[in-house]
Every structure is written in C-alpha cells, then in structure tokens.
Write a protein that holds these residues in place. Structure first.
Motif, PDB file in Angstrom:
ATOM      1  N   PHE A 198       0.695  -1.225   0.154  1.00  0.00           N
ATOM      2  CA  PHE A 198       0.185  -0.076   0.218  1.00  0.00           C
ATOM      3  C   PHE A 198       1.606   1.322   0.133  1.00  0.00           C
ATOM      4  O   PHE A 198       1.924   1.474   0.303  1.00  0.00           O
ATOM      5  CB  PHE A 198      -1.169  -0.060   1.034  1.00  0.00           C
ATOM      6  CG  PHE A 198      -0.281  -0.204   2.721  1.00  0.00           C
ATOM      7  CD1 PHE A 198       0.620   1.232   3.240  1.00  0.00           C
ATOM      8  CD2 PHE A 198      -0.195  -1.642   3.133  1.00  0.00           C
ATOM      9  CE1 PHE A 198       1.079   0.644   3.953  1.00  0.00           C
ATOM     10  CE2 PHE A 198       0.403  -1.118   4.574  1.00  0.00           C
ATOM     11  CZ  PHE A 198       1.182   0.079   5.014  1.00  0.00           C
ATOM     12  N   THR A 199       0.213   2.912  -0.015  1.00  0.00           N
ATOM     13  CA  THR A 199       1.158   3.709  -0.395  1.00  0.00           C
ATOM     14  C   THR A 199       0.813   4.436   0.776  1.00  0.00           C
ATOM     15  O   THR A 199      -0.672   4.313   1.043  1.00  0.00           O
ATOM     16  CB  THR A 199       0.600   4.304  -1.202  1.00  0.00           C
ATOM     17  OG1 THR A 199      -0.185   4.439  -1.753  1.00  0.00           O
ATOM     18  CG2 THR A 199       2.002   3.337  -2.648  1.00  0.00           C
ATOM     19  N   LYS A 222       1.615   8.336   2.619  1.00  0.00           N
ATOM     20  CA  LYS A 222       1.760   9.265   2.003  1.00  0.00           C
ATOM     21  C   LYS A 222       2.325   9.554   0.642  1.00  0.00           C
ATOM     22  O   LYS A 222       1.974   9.004  -0.537  1.00  0.00           O
ATOM     23  CB  LYS A 222       2.552  10.679   2.525  1.00  0.00           C
ATOM     24  CG  LYS A 222       1.624  10.604   4.252  1.00  0.00           C
ATOM     25  CD  LYS A 222       2.339  11.438   5.542  1.00  0.00           C
ATOM     26  CE  LYS A 222       1.583  11.507   7.108  1.00  0.00           C
ATOM     27  NZ  LYS A 222       2.239  12.096   7.720  1.00  0.00           N
ATOM     28  N   GLU A 253       6.068   3.808  -0.132  1.00  0.00           N
ATOM     29  CA  GLU A 253       5.368   2.807  -0.882  1.00  0.00           C
ATOM     30  C   GLU A 253       6.006   1.596   0.288  1.00  0.00           C
ATOM     31  O   GLU A 253       7.481   1.132   0.476  1.00  0.00           O
ATOM     32  CB  GLU A 253       5.372   2.596  -1.832  1.00  0.00           C
ATOM     33  CG  GLU A 253       5.527   0.637  -2.466  1.00  0.00           C
ATOM     34  CD  GLU A 253       5.154   0.925  -3.742  1.00  0.00           C
ATOM     35  OE1 GLU A 253       5.429  -0.432  -4.380  1.00  0.00           O
ATOM     36  OE2 GLU A 253       5.811   1.535  -4.858  1.00  0.00           O
ATOM     37  N   TYR A 259      -2.520  -1.067   9.401  1.00  0.00           N
ATOM     38  CA  TYR A 259      -3.149  -1.575   8.150  1.00  0.00           C
ATOM     39  C   TYR A 259      -3.861  -3.359   8.407  1.00  0.00           C
ATOM     40  O   TYR A 259      -4.720  -3.487   7.083  1.00  0.00           O
ATOM     41  CB  TYR A 259      -2.192  -1.320   6.076  1.00  0.00           C
ATOM     42  CG  TYR A 259      -3.182  -1.396   5.605  1.00  0.00           C
ATOM     43  CD1 TYR A 259      -4.153  -0.867   5.572  1.00  0.00           C
ATOM     44  CD2 TYR A 259      -2.833  -2.389   4.489  1.00  0.00           C
ATOM     45  CE1 TYR A 259      -4.617  -0.602   3.692  1.00  0.00           C
ATOM     46  CE2 TYR A 259      -3.223  -3.007   3.367  1.00  0.00           C
ATOM     47  CZ  TYR A 259      -4.682  -1.855   3.138  1.00  0.00           C
ATOM     48  OH  TYR A 259      -5.131  -1.954   1.896  1.00  0.00           O
ATOM     49  N   GLU A 303     -12.758  -0.591   2.850  1.00  0.00           N
ATOM     50  CA  GLU A 303     -12.992  -1.572   2.003  1.00  0.00           C
ATOM     51  C   GLU A 303     -12.427  -2.570   1.369  1.00  0.00           C
ATOM     52  O   GLU A 303     -11.620  -2.864   1.975  1.00  0.00           O
ATOM     53  CB  GLU A 303     -12.405  -0.719   0.684  1.00  0.00           C
ATOM     54  CG  GLU A 303     -10.007  -0.462   1.058  1.00  0.00           C
ATOM     55  CD  GLU A 303      -9.652   0.468   0.640  1.00  0.00           C
ATOM     56  OE1 GLU A 303     -10.236   0.745  -1.467  1.00  0.00           O
ATOM     57  OE2 GLU A 303      -8.444   0.860   0.371  1.00  0.00           O
ATOM     58  N   LYS A 320      -9.811   1.642   4.822  1.00  0.00           N
ATOM     59  CA  LYS A 320      -9.187   2.412   3.806  1.00  0.00           C
ATOM     60  C   LYS A 320      -8.522   3.946   4.549  1.00  0.00           C
ATOM     61  O   LYS A 320      -7.870   4.829   3.907  1.00  0.00           O
ATOM     62  CB  LYS A 320     -10.551   3.244   2.891  1.00  0.00           C
ATOM     63  CG  LYS A 320     -10.388   3.733   2.395  1.00  0.00           C
ATOM     64  CD  LYS A 320     -11.512   4.325   1.164  1.00  0.00           C
ATOM     65  CE  LYS A 320     -11.563   4.442  -0.494  1.00  0.00           C
ATOM     66  NZ  LYS A 320     -12.085   4.864  -0.977  1.00  0.00           N
ATOM     67  N   SER A 321      -8.873   4.389   5.305  1.00  0.00           N
ATOM     68  CA  SER A 321      -8.282   5.054   6.600  1.00  0.00           C
ATOM     69  C   SER A 321      -8.256   5.331   8.096  1.00  0.00           C
ATOM     70  O   SER A 321      -8.868   4.334   7.961  1.00  0.00           O
ATOM     71  CB  SER A 321      -8.944   6.175   6.190  1.00  0.00           C
ATOM     72  OG  SER A 321      -9.938   6.369   7.158  1.00  0.00           O
ATOM     73  N   GLN A 360      -4.247   7.854   5.204  1.00  0.00           N
ATOM     74  CA  GLN A 360      -5.444   7.437   4.053  1.00  0.00           C
ATOM     75  C   GLN A 360      -4.193   6.505   3.489  1.00  0.00           C
ATOM     76  O   GLN A 360      -2.654   6.511   3.392  1.00  0.00           O
ATOM     77  CB  GLN A 360      -5.490   8.949   3.065  1.00  0.00           C
ATOM     78  CG  GLN A 360      -6.403   9.522   3.550  1.00  0.00           C
ATOM     79  CD  GLN A 360      -7.847   9.504   3.613  1.00  0.00           C
ATOM     80  OE1 GLN A 360      -7.980   8.201   2.608  1.00  0.00           O
ATOM     81  NE2 GLN A 360      -8.783  10.040   4.240  1.00  0.00           N
ATOM     82  N   PHE A 361      -4.950   5.251   3.431  1.00  0.00           N
ATOM     83  CA  PHE A 361      -3.747   4.489   3.059  1.00  0.00           C
ATOM     84  C   PHE A 361      -4.416   3.842   1.314  1.00  0.00           C
ATOM     85  O   PHE A 361      -5.583   3.922   1.536  1.00  0.00           O
ATOM     86  CB  PHE A 361      -4.554   2.854   3.267  1.00  0.00           C
ATOM     87  CG  PHE A 361      -2.907   2.222   5.198  1.00  0.00           C
ATOM     88  CD1 PHE A 361      -2.239   2.508   5.527  1.00  0.00           C
ATOM     89  CD2 PHE A 361      -4.585   2.885   6.173  1.00  0.00           C
ATOM     90  CE1 PHE A 361      -1.733   2.667   6.845  1.00  0.00           C
ATOM     91  CE2 PHE A 361      -4.313   2.881   7.511  1.00  0.00           C
ATOM     92  CZ  PHE A 361      -2.996   2.737   7.389  1.00  0.00           C
ATOM     93  N   LYS A 362      -3.647   4.106  -0.222  1.00  0.00           N
ATOM     94  CA  LYS A 362      -4.105   4.274  -0.824  1.00  0.00           C
ATOM     95  C   LYS A 362      -3.558   3.121  -1.854  1.00  0.00           C
ATOM     96  O   LYS A 362      -2.015   2.848  -1.265  1.00  0.00           O
ATOM     97  CB  LYS A 362      -4.130   5.723  -1.716  1.00  0.00           C
ATOM     98  CG  LYS A 362      -4.335   6.531  -0.761  1.00  0.00           C
ATOM     99  CD  LYS A 362      -3.824   7.691  -1.136  1.00  0.00           C
ATOM    100  CE  LYS A 362      -4.791   9.479  -1.222  1.00  0.00           C
ATOM    101  NZ  LYS A 362      -4.551  10.338  -1.642  1.00  0.00           N
ATOM    102  N   MET A 363      -3.447   3.021  -3.029  1.00  0.00           N
ATOM    103  CA  MET A 363      -3.112   1.409  -4.076  1.00  0.00           C
ATOM    104  C   MET A 363      -2.881   0.434  -2.713  1.00  0.00           C
ATOM    105  O   MET A 363      -1.724  -0.035  -3.688  1.00  0.00           O
ATOM    106  CB  MET A 363      -2.143   2.406  -3.908  1.00  0.00           C
ATOM    107  CG  MET A 363      -2.166   3.544  -4.935  1.00  0.00           C
ATOM    108  SD  MET A 363      -0.985   4.144  -7.005  1.00  0.00           S
ATOM    109  CE  MET A 363      -0.093   2.679  -6.935  1.00  0.00           C
TER     110      MET A 363
END
Length: 254
Positions: A62-63, A65, A68, A119, A202, A211-212, A233-236
C-alpha cells in the motif's frame, strides 16, 4: 426361543452402536470447541474475510503519503520505499538507505513495520505467540463496543510488553477501534494507551482492510472524544498470493 435370542442379539448390537456413536459425537464436539482464538475474535476475523483467506495471501502493499510499503506476509520481510530513502527488514536485520542524513527522521527499527501492523488489522492479531484476555468495553456516541486484550509471550517480537485492545461493533462484529501501548523506547510495560478509530473500510481481494484510520483523544475515563489528528489514508492497496524474490527485501547496493 430362537426368536428371543435374535431379538436380544439385535438389541445388544444396537446398544453398542449407539454407545460408539455417542462417544464419536462427544469427541467431535470437544474438537470443535477447542478454538485457537477466542470466539469473539473468530467472529471479527470472519467479518473481515476469514483467517483462512488471509493465510493464502503472500504479499501486501500500500502507499502512505509518499511511501510505498511492501510486506511478505509469511516471513514478514518488509520494504518501505520513498523518493529520498528506503528502509526494510530482510529477515535478519533492519536496514536504512538515504540520500543524506536528514532524509529519514525516525528510528528504522521502530518504524519499518509500524504501519503494516495498523493496516493489517485485525488479521495480525491472530499471529503466533499471542495471549488473549478480556478487557473493558469502549463507549462512543451511544454504542458500547466489546473488547479483547492482546498481549505477547516473552521474547516475541522487539516489544513483547506491548498490549493491543481491539474493540468491535456488538452487532456487525466489524472492528471499530484499536487501543495500543508503546514500550519500544522505554522497554517497560505501560498502562497508558493510544486509540485509533477504524470506520473506513474497503474490500481488497476478498478481505476487508482499512482505507483510513484516525487517532482520537480520550477523556479521563479513557473513552474516545474527538479526532486528535487528520486521518491517515492508505492508497493503492495490493494483496495477492504471489511472493516476491528475497532480493527485493535486501538493502540496495549503492
């Protein structure tokens, strides 16, 4: 006379069969009731996709900020990459590589798996070497969330005196809050704990992951009151059953 003998034999055989069946059923019930995790945690894990599905996965990324984060879920090797630095754990030691001495501000041994644990909730609370016990419930906005205390056996991880407290919704069984202590720096047990709200989820390849997350302030009774920080925020997110080469987790050669 012969008929009576046959009847008696039939009754005896039936009685033996019933005893065997009862014994078999008793053993079966004992086996089912011997759970590795508390029933409440089993329900939370199932709500999030199930521990069996989690154990099939091998790589998580996950990414966060500009970073990665990539983790091998079985060996717990980790790499954190950013434009100015990278750090990780290759299975033996924690390493750090940076453009200059000010690129990374923190302790690599403390930081390298910090956000992975946040996470990968609640699945990391089913790791080996964990001791489960009861804890007081948490109340927020009229809802009382039951809790489970998670502590570690001696010599498990770098901070075996850490404690976690997972709180879940009483009806849906979905994880809602995480309390945790930090003993990495003091190396001593701590009573005061920080608290994070998990209310933004998610579906990632069949598993429910955050997701956050948001840190909350607490009142004098230890109950959450209001957000203390902006949400993280956790993305991708990526989660699959393929493993990366061991060399991926090694410190890059300069």
């Amino acid at each position: 006379m012969m008929k009576k003998i046959l009847v008696l034999i039939t009754i005896a055989l039936f009685s033996i069969a019933c005893k065997k069946e009862v014994k078999k059923e008793t053993i079966k019930k004992e086996e089912v009731s011997t759970l590795k995790y508390p029933k409440a945690l089993e329900e939370v894990l199932e709500k999030h996709g199930g521990i069996a599905q989690w154990k099939k996965k091998k790589t998580l990324s996950f990414t966060l900020k500009n970073e990665e984060h990539t983790t091998d879920l079985h060996s717990r090797k980790i790499v954190v990459n950013s434009p100015k630095y990278s750090l990780g754990f290759n299975g033996k030691e924690v390493w750090l590589q940076q453009q200059d001495s000010t690129a990374f501000k923190g302790n690599p041994e403390f930081y390298y798996n910090l956000y992975f644990y946040f996470y990968a909730m609640p699945f990391v609370l089913a790791d080996d070497g964990i001791v489960y016990s009861e804890t007081e419930s948490l109340t927020f906005e009229g809802i009382t969330y039951p809790g489970i205390k998670i502590s570690y056996k001696a010599n498990v991880g770098t901070s075996p005196d850490d404690n976690y407290f997972i709180f879940y919704h009483p009806e849906t069984k979905q994880m809602a809050w995480l309390g945790y202590t930090v003993t990495f720096f003091s190396k001593e047990p701590a009573d005061a704990y920080k608290i994070i709200r998990y209310n933004d989820w998610e579906n990632v390849n069949g598993l429910l992951l955050p997701k956050s997350i948001t840190w909350y302030a607490k009142d004098e009774k230890g109950q959450p009151t209001k957000p203390a920080k902006e949400p993280i925020q956790f993305k991708m997110p990526l989660l699959n059953e393929a493993s990366l080469a061991n060399s991926f987790y090694e410190k890059p050669k300069q």
